[in-house]
Scaffold this active site. Structure first.
Site, PDB file in Angstrom:
ATOM      1  N   VAL A  28     -24.953 -27.063 -43.617  1.00 46.63           N
ATOM      2  CA  VAL A  28     -23.491 -27.017 -43.510  1.00 46.63           C
ATOM      3  C   VAL A  28     -22.888 -26.846 -44.891  1.00 46.63           C
ATOM      4  O   VAL A  28     -23.129 -27.647 -45.797  1.00 46.63           O
ATOM      5  CB  VAL A  28     -22.944 -28.306 -42.856  1.00 46.63           C
ATOM      6  CG1 VAL A  28     -21.421 -28.264 -42.818  1.00 46.63           C
ATOM      7  CG2 VAL A  28     -23.515 -28.493 -41.453  1.00 46.63           C
ATOM      8  N   LYS A  29     -22.108 -25.778 -45.048  1.00 45.84           N
ATOM      9  CA  LYS A  29     -21.364 -25.576 -46.289  1.00 45.84           C
ATOM     10  C   LYS A  29     -19.989 -26.210 -46.150  1.00 45.84           C
ATOM     11  O   LYS A  29     -19.348 -26.095 -45.102  1.00 45.84           O
ATOM     12  CB  LYS A  29     -21.207 -24.083 -46.575  1.00 45.84           C
ATOM     13  CG  LYS A  29     -22.510 -23.412 -46.948  1.00 45.84           C
ATOM     14  CD  LYS A  29     -22.345 -21.926 -47.150  1.00 45.84           C
ATOM     15  CE  LYS A  29     -21.607 -21.589 -48.428  1.00 45.84           C
ATOM     16  NZ  LYS A  29     -21.631 -20.118 -48.681  1.00 45.84           N
ATOM     17  N   VAL A  30     -19.561 -26.853 -47.226  1.00 49.23           N
ATOM     18  CA  VAL A  30     -18.271 -27.525 -47.248  1.00 49.23           C
ATOM     19  C   VAL A  30     -17.573 -27.126 -48.547  1.00 49.23           C
ATOM     20  O   VAL A  30     -18.204 -27.159 -49.614  1.00 49.23           O
ATOM     21  CB  VAL A  30     -18.473 -29.065 -47.217  1.00 49.23           C
ATOM     22  CG1 VAL A  30     -17.159 -29.790 -47.325  1.00 49.23           C
ATOM     23  CG2 VAL A  30     -19.223 -29.494 -45.968  1.00 49.23           C
TER      24      VAL A  30
END
Ligand code: G3P
Length: 223
Positions: free
Chosen positions: A89-91
């Site tokens: 997951v990229k944030v």
């Protein structure tokens, strides 16, 4: 300790990504909403893209969560996390994004904090235990900053913590080489940049000479 280096492909062009994955030239695929849009994809395409790239052998597949609040980001991250073991997951490195990253890491999710532009952000991401930070070399340079020095300093800052730099916005093979020479381990770039890193005219000319020698040898034997 042995040093591991990895290339990732930063694209949602399925044909370009497929050839790199099936030839085992990259470790995985990174995307963000802009990259999806560039290939006429939306967040609705994420499950199908994940399934395709998983079947093509990607070890890690990155999708970026979205939303203007931490809660929205966490809600949207759930769909990404649930895709499978290879999902990361990229944030974004924003106030809300850091809070989302903290909760995701605590729940055992592999997280990349993206669009990191300062040492403080790099340090903060490492304190949360995220696996990767993605500073943008090309955009740092566009802003007149010494991107190589800044990203090198980020890697030095987080080295040994379990967080590593996965550098992005890399526009030439030389960008990658310069960062690698300074200790940065992981790189994501457009398919054209990855392919350019593999190719030189002199290698191609040498390969053609080798092939010609083989063919001459075979035709001599036949005479
Ligand atoms: O992953 C970062 C990338 O999308 C940005 O690259 O070259 O548009 O700055 P660039």
């Amino acid at each position: 300790m042995q040093r591991e280096l990895r290339f990732y492909v930063d694209s949602a062009n399925v044909d370009d990504v497929s050839t790199l994955l099936t030839d085992h030239l990259v470790h995985g695929v990174t995307t963000n909403p802009t990259i999806l849009e560039r290939s006429n994809r939306t967040v609705h395409d994420i499950p199908a893209l994940y399934a395709r790239w998983e079947s093509e052998g990607a070890e890690e597949i990155f999708f970026q969560t979205w939303g203007s609040t931490t809660d929205e980001m966490l809600q949207n991250a759930e769909g990404i996390r649930a895709l499978g073991e290879r999902a990361v997951v990229k944030v974004p490195a924003t106030r809300a994004g850091f809070a989302a990253a903290s909760t995701l890491v605590a729940a055992g999710t592999r997280v990349l904090v993206t669009a990191v532009y300062s040492q403080g952000q790099a340090l903060a991401a490492a304190t949360l235990g995220v696996r990767y930070i993605a500073p943008y070399l090309g955009r740092l340079k566009d802003a007149g900053r010494d991107g190589i020095a800044e990203i090198t300093a980020m890697q030095a800052l987080v080295a040994g913590t379990g967080t590593d730099v996965l550098a992005a916005s890399l526009r030439t093979p030389h960008d990658i080489v310069e960062l690698a020479a300074n200790g940065v381990p992981f790189f994501t770039a457009a398919p054209s940049v990855i392919l350019a890193a593999l190719q030189t005219d002199v290698s191609d000319a040498s390969a053609a000479e080798f092939d010609a020698a083989v063919q001459r040898g075979l035709s001599d034997r036949q005479e």
